[in-house]
Enzyme design. Structure first.
Site, PDB file in Angstrom:
ATOM      1  N   MET A  27       0.841  -1.204   0.000  1.00 56.95           N
ATOM      2  CA  MET A  27       0.000   0.000   0.000  1.00 56.95           C
ATOM      3  C   MET A  27       0.879   1.259   0.000  1.00 56.95           C
ATOM      4  O   MET A  27       0.387   2.362   0.227  1.00 56.95           O
ATOM      5  CB  MET A  27      -0.943  -0.006   1.202  1.00 56.95           C
ATOM      6  CG  MET A  27      -1.879  -1.228   1.195  1.00 56.95           C
ATOM      7  SD  MET A  27      -3.403  -1.001   2.106  1.00 56.95           S
ATOM      8  CE  MET A  27      -2.776  -0.760   3.755  1.00 56.95           C
ATOM      9  N   TYR A  29       4.035   4.063   0.869  1.00 58.14           N
ATOM     10  CA  TYR A  29       4.622   4.766   2.018  1.00 58.14           C
ATOM     11  C   TYR A  29       5.707   3.874   2.629  1.00 58.14           C
ATOM     12  O   TYR A  29       5.646   3.462   3.785  1.00 58.14           O
ATOM     13  CB  TYR A  29       3.550   5.156   3.048  1.00 58.14           C
ATOM     14  CG  TYR A  29       3.937   6.410   3.804  1.00 58.14           C
ATOM     15  CD1 TYR A  29       3.843   7.652   3.189  1.00 58.14           C
ATOM     16  CD2 TYR A  29       4.421   6.365   5.110  1.00 58.14           C
ATOM     17  CE1 TYR A  29       4.219   8.813   3.860  1.00 58.14           C
ATOM     18  CE2 TYR A  29       4.798   7.515   5.787  1.00 58.14           C
ATOM     19  CZ  TYR A  29       4.691   8.733   5.160  1.00 58.14           C
ATOM     20  OH  TYR A  29       5.065   9.875   5.823  1.00 58.14           O
ATOM     21  N   HIS A  31       8.798   1.706   3.994  1.00 56.69           N
ATOM     22  CA  HIS A  31       9.750   1.687   5.108  1.00 56.69           C
ATOM     23  C   HIS A  31      10.625   0.457   4.912  1.00 56.69           C
ATOM     24  O   HIS A  31      10.470  -0.276   3.918  1.00 56.69           O
ATOM     25  CB  HIS A  31       9.004   1.685   6.448  1.00 56.69           C
ATOM     26  CG  HIS A  31       7.940   0.625   6.549  1.00 56.69           C
ATOM     27  ND1 HIS A  31       8.227  -0.722   6.598  1.00 56.69           N
ATOM     28  CD2 HIS A  31       6.588   0.719   6.562  1.00 56.69           C
ATOM     29  CE1 HIS A  31       7.101  -1.410   6.671  1.00 56.69           C
ATOM     30  NE2 HIS A  31       6.081  -0.564   6.639  1.00 56.69           N
ATOM     31  N   GLU A  32      11.511   0.208   5.855  1.00 62.39           N
ATOM     32  CA  GLU A  32      12.478  -0.884   5.697  1.00 62.39           C
ATOM     33  C   GLU A  32      11.809  -2.259   5.570  1.00 62.39           C
ATOM     34  O   GLU A  32      12.390  -3.168   4.977  1.00 62.39           O
ATOM     35  CB  GLU A  32      13.489  -0.895   6.855  1.00 62.39           C
ATOM     36  CG  GLU A  32      14.543   0.196   6.760  1.00 62.39           C
ATOM     37  CD  GLU A  32      15.447   0.067   5.520  1.00 62.39           C
ATOM     38  OE1 GLU A  32      15.844  -1.065   5.190  1.00 62.39           O
ATOM     39  OE2 GLU A  32      15.734   1.098   4.900  1.00 62.39           O
ATOM     40  N   GLY A  33      10.619  -2.418   6.139  1.00 64.62           N
ATOM     41  CA  GLY A  33       9.893  -3.689   5.993  1.00 64.62           C
ATOM     42  C   GLY A  33       9.567  -3.957   4.527  1.00 64.62           C
ATOM     43  O   GLY A  33       9.840  -5.053   4.001  1.00 64.62           O
ATOM     44  N   HIS A  34       8.991  -2.956   3.851  1.00 71.44           N
ATOM     45  CA  HIS A  34       8.716  -3.099   2.417  1.00 71.44           C
ATOM     46  C   HIS A  34      10.011  -3.375   1.647  1.00 71.44           C
ATOM     47  O   HIS A  34      10.070  -4.249   0.784  1.00 71.44           O
ATOM     48  CB  HIS A  34       8.113  -1.805   1.850  1.00 71.44           C
ATOM     49  CG  HIS A  34       6.787  -1.418   2.417  1.00 71.44           C
ATOM     50  ND1 HIS A  34       6.608  -0.288   3.170  1.00 71.44           N
ATOM     51  CD2 HIS A  34       5.567  -2.014   2.321  1.00 71.44           C
ATOM     52  CE1 HIS A  34       5.338  -0.183   3.511  1.00 71.44           C
ATOM     53  NE2 HIS A  34       4.676  -1.225   3.024  1.00 71.44           N
ATOM     54  N   GLN A  58     -10.440  -3.105   2.040  1.00 71.52           N
ATOM     55  CA  GLN A  58      -9.950  -3.749   3.268  1.00 71.52           C
ATOM     56  C   GLN A  58     -10.017  -2.824   4.470  1.00 71.52           C
ATOM     57  O   GLN A  58      -9.610  -3.207   5.568  1.00 71.52           O
ATOM     58  CB  GLN A  58      -8.545  -4.315   3.064  1.00 71.52           C
ATOM     59  CG  GLN A  58      -7.445  -3.292   2.959  1.00 71.52           C
ATOM     60  CD  GLN A  58      -6.121  -3.928   2.571  1.00 71.52           C
ATOM     61  OE1 GLN A  58      -5.958  -4.443   1.468  1.00 71.52           O
ATOM     62  NE2 GLN A  58      -5.161  -3.920   3.488  1.00 71.52           N
ATOM     63  N   ARG A 184       1.833   3.058   9.485  1.00 74.78           N
ATOM     64  CA  ARG A 184       0.990   3.732  10.476  1.00 74.78           C
ATOM     65  C   ARG A 184       1.804   4.328  11.629  1.00 74.78           C
ATOM     66  O   ARG A 184       1.274   5.139  12.390  1.00 74.78           O
ATOM     67  CB  ARG A 184      -0.085   2.789  11.021  1.00 74.78           C
ATOM     68  CG  ARG A 184      -1.167   2.483   9.997  1.00 74.78           C
ATOM     69  CD  ARG A 184      -2.391   1.816  10.613  1.00 74.78           C
ATOM     70  NE  ARG A 184      -3.493   1.729   9.672  1.00 74.78           N
ATOM     71  CZ  ARG A 184      -3.816   0.645   8.961  1.00 74.78           C
ATOM     72  NH1 ARG A 184      -3.119  -0.456   9.087  1.00 74.78           N
ATOM     73  NH2 ARG A 184      -4.827   0.679   8.113  1.00 74.78           N
TER      74      ARG A 184
HETATM   75  P1  AMP Z   1       1.470  -2.798   3.522  1.00 78.44           P
HETATM   76  O1  AMP Z   1       1.991  -1.735   2.590  1.00 78.44           O
HETATM   77  O2  AMP Z   1       1.365  -2.352   4.932  1.00 78.44           O
HETATM   78  O3  AMP Z   1       0.242  -3.480   2.983  1.00 78.44           O
HETATM   79  O4  AMP Z   1       2.583  -3.927   3.548  1.00 78.44           O
HETATM   80  C1  AMP Z   1       3.058  -4.540   2.373  1.00 78.44           C
HETATM   81  C2  AMP Z   1       3.825  -5.781   2.730  1.00 78.44           C
HETATM   82  O5  AMP Z   1       4.912  -5.430   3.592  1.00 78.44           O
HETATM   83  C3  AMP Z   1       2.977  -6.799   3.511  1.00 78.44           C
HETATM   84  O6  AMP Z   1       3.300  -8.098   3.045  1.00 78.44           O
HETATM   85  C4  AMP Z   1       3.428  -6.594   4.923  1.00 78.44           C
HETATM   86  O7  AMP Z   1       3.301  -7.750   5.739  1.00 78.44           O
HETATM   87  C5  AMP Z   1       4.886  -6.250   4.727  1.00 78.44           C
HETATM   88  N1  AMP Z   1       5.414  -5.536   5.902  1.00 78.44           N
HETATM   89  C6  AMP Z   1       4.859  -4.465   6.514  1.00 78.44           C
HETATM   90  N2  AMP Z   1       5.595  -4.113   7.602  1.00 78.44           N
HETATM   91  C7  AMP Z   1       6.617  -4.990   7.666  1.00 78.44           C
HETATM   92  C8  AMP Z   1       7.719  -5.167   8.562  1.00 78.44           C
HETATM   93  N3  AMP Z   1       7.915  -4.365   9.594  1.00 78.44           N
HETATM   94  N4  AMP Z   1       8.568  -6.193   8.336  1.00 78.44           N
HETATM   95  C9  AMP Z   1       8.380  -7.026   7.282  1.00 78.44           C
HETATM   96  N5  AMP Z   1       7.371  -6.908   6.388  1.00 78.44           N
HETATM   97  C10 AMP Z   1       6.496  -5.912   6.582  1.00 78.44           C
END
Ligand code: AMP
Length: 277
Positions: A27, A29, A31-34, A58, A184
């Site tokens: 979605m 924005y 961050h390091e997770g993405h 959703q 968030r």
């Molecule tokens: P979102 O943009 O929040 O829908 O997240 C996109 C993808 O990134 C989803 O598969 C999330 O589970 C993953 N994601 C979000 N935050 C993290 C994080 N802190 N560590 C690893 N993956 C993440």
């Protein structure tokens, strides 16, 4: 890097790609997770597609769809750096034209935890992920353990509906103080940002008690709740220790168990989890 906004263009671009195609739905924005998912997709595949779509279906009617943080220019610059091949950024009208009427429903698993707190959330997730899979036709798709129930639901959907791709789940990326990175987190002011570490502290406590030999899941849930209740800005939505296959709450812990929680910090609802091995 090609940026495409329509389904027709996406299909055309897909035809030019060398397989396997790795896909990261997001979605935005970033961050390091993405970025961890995108880097893994890049390392594993000759072709990488990333989608950015804030999916209205959703979000509940009183949730943050309108205010969800967005910064497409920064996201595109980051994707350029990570050498994505295609960025798919459809409009809401592309994905949900007037008269749209078909939904993907994963039962049982979606009645618990996030599904119980956010009715309709996983119907929206399963539907948009199915649509994205049909449009992008990836060989492998990458998701984060951060959204543990989402990962479980998507794996189940792919298995039940015989979707022809591999699902890879990657570990949660955290800030130095343990807070899981999340778009968030941008909602938090300085005081709330400090308080938000309570999610990680509660999960770490569960991990510690389990490592010390505590097997009574209810006792661990109570200890986690007591810790969170000491934080004045925090309101518990749920604290769970569940079977990671069925998401049923455990009495006696049978590893692996999924410890997960949802906590509001001020007005911001945050989730996190850890697996008790
Ligand atoms: P979102 O943009 O929040 O829908 O997240 C996109 C993808 O990134 C989803 O598969 C999330 O589970 C993953 N994601 C979000 N935050 C993290 C994080 N802190 N560590 C690893 N993956 C993440």
């Amino acid at each position: 890097m090609k940026v495409v906004e329509t389904i027709t263009e996406m299909r055309e671009a897909r035809r030019q790609l060398t397989e396997p195609v790795g896909f990261v739905p997001t979605m935005g924005y970033f961050h390091e997770g993405h970025l961890s998912l995108i880097r893994r997709a890049r390392a594993d595949n000759p072709s990488v597609v990333v989608s950015i779509f804030v999916n209205p279906t959703q979000f509940g009617p009183h949730e943050d769809f309108d205010t969800y943080p967005r910064d497409p220019e920064r996201d595109l610059a980051l994707l350029e750096k990570e050498r994505a091949d295609i960025v798919f950024m459809p409009s809401v009208a592309q994905m949900y034209p007037p008269g749209f009427n078909s939904w993907v429903e994963v039962s049982k698993l979606t009645e618990r935890l996030e599904g119980a707190s956010r009715p309709g959330h996983f119907r929206g997730v399963a539907t948009v992920v199915t649509k994205l899979f049909n449009i992008v036709q990836p060989n492998v798709a990458y998701f984060g353990q951060k959204d543990a129930q989402q990962a479980i639901v998507i794996r189940k959907m792919v298995a039940d509906l015989n979707m022809n791709l591999e699902i890879v789940i990657l570990p949660t990326v955290r800030e130095p103080d343990g807070l899981a990175t999340s778009s968030r987190n941008a909602y938090l002011n300085a005081e709330e940002r400090q308080a938000a570490t309570v999610l990680y502290r509660a999960l770490s406590l569960a991990q510690k008690l389990w490592a010390q030999g505590e097997k009574d899941a209810e006792h661990i849930r109570q200890e986690m709740k007591a810790l969170i209740q000491k934080e004045p800005l925090a309101t518990i939505d749920y604290v769970s220790i569940a079977d990671p296959q069925t998401l049923e709450e455990q009495d006696q812990i049978k590893p692996p168990a999924l410890a997960s929680l949802a906590v509001k910090i001020g007005k911001t609802r945050l989730i996190d989890n850890m697996v008790l091995e």
